[in-house]
Design a protein around this motif. Sequence first.
Motif, PDB file in Angstrom:
ATOM      1  N   ASN A  30       5.598  15.708  19.477  1.00 55.48           N
ATOM      2  CA  ASN A  30       4.700  16.127  18.400  1.00 55.48           C
ATOM      3  C   ASN A  30       5.372  16.904  17.278  1.00 55.48           C
ATOM      4  OD1 ASN A  30       2.560  15.563  20.663  1.00 55.48           O
ATOM      5  ND2 ASN A  30       1.463  15.641  18.722  1.00 55.48           N
ATOM      6  N   ASP A  31       6.691  16.901  17.245  1.00 53.00           N
ATOM      7  CA  ASP A  31       7.415  17.420  16.086  1.00 53.00           C
ATOM      8  C   ASP A  31       7.896  16.236  15.255  1.00 53.00           C
ATOM      9  OD1 ASP A  31       7.232  20.173  16.498  1.00 53.00           O
ATOM     10  OD2 ASP A  31       8.930  20.173  17.884  1.00 53.00           O
ATOM     11  N   PRO A  32       7.666  16.252  13.945  1.00 60.21           N
ATOM     12  CA  PRO A  32       8.112  15.123  13.122  1.00 60.21           C
ATOM     13  C   PRO A  32       9.632  15.077  13.005  1.00 60.21           C
ATOM     14  CG  PRO A  32       7.225  16.876  11.737  1.00 60.21           C
ATOM     15  CD  PRO A  32       6.953  17.277  13.161  1.00 60.21           C
ATOM     16  N   ILE A  33      10.177  13.881  13.148  1.00 58.71           N
ATOM     17  CA  ILE A  33      11.612  13.656  12.962  1.00 58.71           C
ATOM     18  C   ILE A  33      11.895  13.318  11.505  1.00 58.71           C
ATOM     19  CG2 ILE A  33      13.576  12.200  13.602  1.00 58.71           C
ATOM     20  CD1 ILE A  33      12.059  11.673  16.283  1.00 58.71           C
ATOM     21  N   CYS A  34      11.054  12.449  10.933  1.00 55.06           N
ATOM     22  CA  CYS A  34      11.257  12.029   9.547  1.00 55.06           C
ATOM     23  C   CYS A  34       9.979  11.394   9.014  1.00 55.06           C
ATOM     24  CB  CYS A  34      12.419  11.041   9.435  1.00 55.06           C
ATOM     25  SG  CYS A  34      12.220   9.573  10.470  1.00 55.06           S
ATOM     26  N   PHE A  35       9.893  11.361   7.687  1.00 55.64           N
ATOM     27  CA  PHE A  35       8.776  10.740   6.975  1.00 55.64           C
ATOM     28  C   PHE A  35       9.371   9.624   6.116  1.00 55.64           C
ATOM     29  CE2 PHE A  35       8.009  15.280   7.508  1.00 55.64           C
ATOM     30  CZ  PHE A  35       6.790  15.300   8.175  1.00 55.64           C
ATOM     31  N   ILE A  36       8.986   8.378   6.389  1.00 53.13           N
ATOM     32  CA  ILE A  36       9.627   7.218   5.770  1.00 53.13           C
ATOM     33  C   ILE A  36       8.618   6.439   4.934  1.00 53.13           C
ATOM     34  CG2 ILE A  36      10.879   5.073   6.201  1.00 53.13           C
ATOM     35  CD1 ILE A  36      11.674   6.204   8.944  1.00 53.13           C
ATOM     36  N   SER A  37       8.979   6.155   3.697  1.00 57.84           N
ATOM     37  CA  SER A  37       8.167   5.253   2.889  1.00 57.84           C
ATOM     38  C   SER A  37       8.199   3.874   3.534  1.00 57.84           C
ATOM     39  CB  SER A  37       8.716   5.175   1.460  1.00 57.84           C
ATOM     40  OG  SER A  37       8.038   4.174   0.729  1.00 57.84           O
ATOM     41  N   TYR A  38       7.034   3.358   3.915  1.00 57.39           N
ATOM     42  CA  TYR A  38       6.969   2.132   4.712  1.00 57.39           C
ATOM     43  C   TYR A  38       7.608   0.950   3.996  1.00 57.39           C
ATOM     44  CZ  TYR A  38       5.063  -1.481   7.778  1.00 57.39           C
ATOM     45  OH  TYR A  38       4.940  -2.539   8.648  1.00 57.39           O
ATOM     46  N   TRP A  39       7.445   0.871   2.691  1.00 54.83           N
ATOM     47  CA  TRP A  39       7.893  -0.320   1.975  1.00 54.83           C
ATOM     48  C   TRP A  39       9.296  -0.193   1.404  1.00 54.83           C
ATOM     49  CZ3 TRP A  39       5.423  -4.632   2.832  1.00 54.83           C
ATOM     50  CH2 TRP A  39       4.083  -4.577   3.234  1.00 54.83           C
ATOM     51  N   THR A  55       0.818  -1.206   0.000  1.00 54.64           N
ATOM     52  CA  THR A  55       0.000   0.000   0.000  1.00 54.64           C
ATOM     53  C   THR A  55       0.858   1.265   0.000  1.00 54.64           C
ATOM     54  OG1 THR A  55      -0.108  -0.149   2.411  1.00 54.64           O
ATOM     55  CG2 THR A  55      -1.933  -1.100   1.168  1.00 54.64           C
ATOM     56  N   GLU A  56       0.213   2.378  -0.293  1.00 57.70           N
ATOM     57  CA  GLU A  56       0.884   3.681  -0.229  1.00 57.70           C
ATOM     58  C   GLU A  56       0.869   4.114   1.235  1.00 57.70           C
ATOM     59  OE1 GLU A  56       0.819   7.932  -2.653  1.00 57.70           O
ATOM     60  OE2 GLU A  56      -0.780   6.456  -2.951  1.00 57.70           O
ATOM     61  N   GLU A  57       1.991   3.901   1.904  1.00 54.43           N
ATOM     62  CA  GLU A  57       2.020   4.031   3.359  1.00 54.43           C
ATOM     63  C   GLU A  57       3.298   4.735   3.801  1.00 54.43           C
ATOM     64  OE1 GLU A  57       1.310   0.978   7.164  1.00 54.43           O
ATOM     65  OE2 GLU A  57       0.996   0.317   5.095  1.00 54.43           O
ATOM     66  N   VAL A  58       3.183   5.536   4.849  1.00 49.18           N
ATOM     67  CA  VAL A  58       4.325   6.293   5.359  1.00 49.18           C
ATOM     68  C   VAL A  58       4.401   6.127   6.873  1.00 49.18           C
ATOM     69  CG1 VAL A  58       2.947   8.419   5.522  1.00 49.18           C
ATOM     70  CG2 VAL A  58       5.425   8.582   5.452  1.00 49.18           C
ATOM     71  N   ARG A  59       5.627   5.990   7.376  1.00 46.50           N
ATOM     72  CA  ARG A  59       5.868   5.954   8.827  1.00 46.50           C
ATOM     73  C   ARG A  59       6.493   7.279   9.243  1.00 46.50           C
ATOM     74  NH1 ARG A  59       8.182   0.819  11.827  1.00 46.50           N
ATOM     75  NH2 ARG A  59       5.926   0.419  11.628  1.00 46.50           N
ATOM     76  N   ILE A  60       5.942   7.871  10.303  1.00 44.93           N
ATOM     77  CA  ILE A  60       6.434   9.151  10.803  1.00 44.93           C
ATOM     78  C   ILE A  60       6.891   8.973  12.249  1.00 44.93           C
ATOM     79  CG2 ILE A  60       5.895  11.582  11.213  1.00 44.93           C
ATOM     80  CD1 ILE A  60       3.587  11.280   9.189  1.00 44.93           C
ATOM     81  N   PHE A  61       8.158   9.262  12.510  1.00 48.26           N
ATOM     82  CA  PHE A  61       8.665   9.312  13.879  1.00 48.26           C
ATOM     83  C   PHE A  61       8.445  10.722  14.414  1.00 48.26           C
ATOM     84  CE2 PHE A  61      10.842   5.479  12.675  1.00 48.26           C
ATOM     85  CZ  PHE A  61      11.163   4.814  13.858  1.00 48.26           C
ATOM     86  N   CYS A  62       7.967  10.821  15.658  1.00 49.43           N
ATOM     87  CA  CYS A  62       7.704  12.126  16.263  1.00 49.43           C
ATOM     88  C   CYS A  62       8.327  12.218  17.649  1.00 49.43           C
ATOM     89  CB  CYS A  62       6.197  12.370  16.399  1.00 49.43           C
ATOM     90  SG  CYS A  62       5.321  12.476  14.834  1.00 49.43           S
ATOM     91  N   TYR A  63       8.858  13.390  17.952  1.00 51.45           N
ATOM     92  CA  TYR A  63       9.315  13.692  19.303  1.00 51.45           C
ATOM     93  C   TYR A  63       8.575  14.932  19.778  1.00 51.45           C
ATOM     94  CZ  TYR A  63      12.164  15.258  23.215  1.00 51.45           C
ATOM     95  OH  TYR A  63      12.572  15.688  24.458  1.00 51.45           O
TER      96      TYR A  63
END
Length: 301
Positions: free
Chosen positions: A217-226, A207-215
């Motif tokens: 409530n500020d985003p650290i990075c936006f990662i393509s899940y696959w 799927t078109e999916e993204v993982r976001i790490f947050c500290y």
Amino acid sequence: MSILGFLFNCCEHDTTLPDASYQEEYDTLVKRGVRVFLFDLAQLEKKEPIVLPKTLEKIYLIYRGWMLSEEQYDTLYETLLEQKYQMVVDPYQYRECHYLDYWYTKLSRLTAKSVYSHGIPSDESILQMLSKFGNQPIIVKDYVKSRKHEWYESCFIEDASNTEDAMKIIHNFIERQGDKFSGGLVLREYLDINKNGVHFKNHLPVTEEVRIFCYKNDPICFISYWSGDMWQMDRAFLDIIDRCAVLESPFYTIDLARTNSGKWVLIEVGDGQISHLRGYDVGRFYDGFLSLLMRDYDLYM
């Protein structure tokens, strides 16, 4: 300013080295002059004492390592606190993001309709859970994990009203999880997610999916899940992060997916300490993370 370090699992065969799966993260922090500590996960599993180097000052810790049960996390937190080490994520905050029954109550409007049990339910209770979905497609999981790589055998139910097939898949899931079954049974509405293809081994939808790490409530990075590539920021991501401010944990992940209508929806919440980088560039991740942590902590030796 408070002192902070990172805590890693050590290698199974050499307690002076990090677990091989986290070697690159450990080395990245060492090269940047950040404090790192090791502990033996096997000792925690055997309920043996965990001992870190003696310190005169309190040191705050962020764990990066394998998934821990809530009991293990409680033990680690309390054991280290007695030695003047305090985990940045406290036991409640760990549960809040690790277990669906905690985060779903706060974020249900952002994600798929879900019903869940406490513990392994009876067949009668499972049938009642299935009835909440009519003839909708659903997925099966526990509070923490699905068996998505066994998509048609233990995860995806095409029609919740076909109780014979549904019960077979649910029983497969429970039996195959075995002692890894966590919390309770979860049935979730299967969302109409935009698909880029299917997995070549098990026909799992990619799927078109993204993982976001947050500290905080500020985003650290936006990662393509696959693929693990960096994903371009979308304004919708920030809107969802803003609505995740109800979470008490300072360090968490959210997995988002785009529906065929173009809307981004919440798929999963995770504790940031045990969430996988999915192949994302480790140096880039820690450069972003450390830049946020510097607001609150003394990071460097």
